[in-house]
Design a protein around this motif. Structure first.
Motif, PDB file in Angstrom:
ATOM      1  N   ARG A  88       0.810  -1.114  -0.071  1.00  0.00           N
ATOM      2  CA  ARG A  88      -0.121   0.028   0.217  1.00  0.00           C
ATOM      3  C   ARG A  88       0.793   1.228  -0.134  1.00  0.00           C
ATOM      4  NH1 ARG A  88      -4.373  -1.966   4.144  1.00  0.00           N
ATOM      5  NH2 ARG A  88      -5.942  -2.762   2.540  1.00  0.00           N
ATOM      6  N   GLU A 125       4.470   2.976  -4.607  1.00  0.00           N
ATOM      7  CA  GLU A 125       3.984   3.529  -5.911  1.00  0.00           C
ATOM      8  C   GLU A 125       4.155   2.592  -6.906  1.00  0.00           C
ATOM      9  OE1 GLU A 125       4.813   7.749  -6.722  1.00  0.00           O
ATOM     10  OE2 GLU A 125       4.736   8.198  -4.668  1.00  0.00           O
ATOM     11  N   ALA A 128      -5.678  -6.876  -4.427  1.00  0.00           N
ATOM     12  CA  ALA A 128      -6.099  -5.485  -5.222  1.00  0.00           C
ATOM     13  C   ALA A 128      -4.902  -4.520  -4.997  1.00  0.00           C
ATOM     14  CB  ALA A 128      -7.167  -4.978  -4.023  1.00  0.00           C
ATOM     15  N   GLU A 129      -3.842  -4.878  -3.938  1.00  0.00           N
ATOM     16  CA  GLU A 129      -2.714  -3.889  -4.496  1.00  0.00           C
ATOM     17  C   GLU A 129      -1.733  -4.515  -5.488  1.00  0.00           C
ATOM     18  OE1 GLU A 129      -2.075  -1.138  -2.644  1.00  0.00           O
ATOM     19  OE2 GLU A 129      -4.044  -1.395  -1.601  1.00  0.00           O
ATOM     20  N   ARG A 136      -3.183  -3.015  -8.418  1.00  0.00           N
ATOM     21  CA  ARG A 136      -3.022  -1.486  -8.515  1.00  0.00           C
ATOM     22  C   ARG A 136      -1.373  -1.337  -9.075  1.00  0.00           C
ATOM     23  NH1 ARG A 136      -0.275   2.171  -5.322  1.00  0.00           N
ATOM     24  NH2 ARG A 136      -0.139   0.553  -3.652  1.00  0.00           N
ATOM     25  N   LEU A 137      -0.462  -2.042  -8.167  1.00  0.00           N
ATOM     26  CA  LEU A 137       0.726  -1.908  -8.496  1.00  0.00           C
ATOM     27  C   LEU A 137       1.319  -2.346  -9.975  1.00  0.00           C
ATOM     28  CD1 LEU A 137       2.183  -3.166  -4.938  1.00  0.00           C
ATOM     29  CD2 LEU A 137       2.110  -0.661  -5.922  1.00  0.00           C
ATOM     30  N   ALA A 173      -0.510  -2.017 -12.491  1.00  0.00           N
ATOM     31  CA  ALA A 173      -0.905  -0.943 -13.259  1.00  0.00           C
ATOM     32  C   ALA A 173      -0.228   0.278 -13.506  1.00  0.00           C
ATOM     33  CB  ALA A 173      -2.460  -0.670 -13.189  1.00  0.00           C
ATOM     34  N   ALA A 174       0.636   0.439 -12.253  1.00  0.00           N
ATOM     35  CA  ALA A 174       1.469   1.449 -12.138  1.00  0.00           C
ATOM     36  C   ALA A 174       2.497   1.571 -13.060  1.00  0.00           C
ATOM     37  CB  ALA A 174       2.003   1.686 -10.492  1.00  0.00           C
TER      38      ALA A 174
END
Length: 94
Positions: free
Chosen positions: A46, A49, A86-87, A90-91, A93-94
């Motif tokens: 979390r 980035e 979920a993390e 997200r990561l 996609a970063a």
């Protein structure tokens, strides 16, 4: 074994290691330690980035988290697994 043959592995001295009737021992994970480890992993993800781990560690975590949650109550396991995944999404996609 013949008297003059060398026992390289000490099988005679450690015959209990080869006992077919010996009880099977299973590892039981400590839910508190598992929970703490999962919370640390999720917190680390979390706060990042981008993926905070190298490729091998990321692959390892993606493999062991679903196994780790098996030591927890079902609802808690599902929630922590969901949060971790979920993390990861997200990561990635970063």
């Amino acid at each position: 074994m013949a008297r003059n043959q060398l026992d390289l592995f000490g099988a005679e001295e450690q015959s209990e290691l080869f006992d077919e009737n010996a009880p099977t021992v299973y590892y039981h994970g400590d839910p508190d330690r598992v929970r703490a480890r999962l919370h640390r992993l999720i917190a680390e993800a979390r706060s990042a980035e981008t993926l905070p781990w190298d490729q091998d560690s990321t692959r390892l975590y993606r493999k062991i988290v679903p196994q780790m949650v098996l030591w927890l109550p079902e609802e808690e396991a599902a929630q922590l697994k969901f949060e971790f995944e979920a993390e990861m999404v997200r990561l990635k996609a970063a």
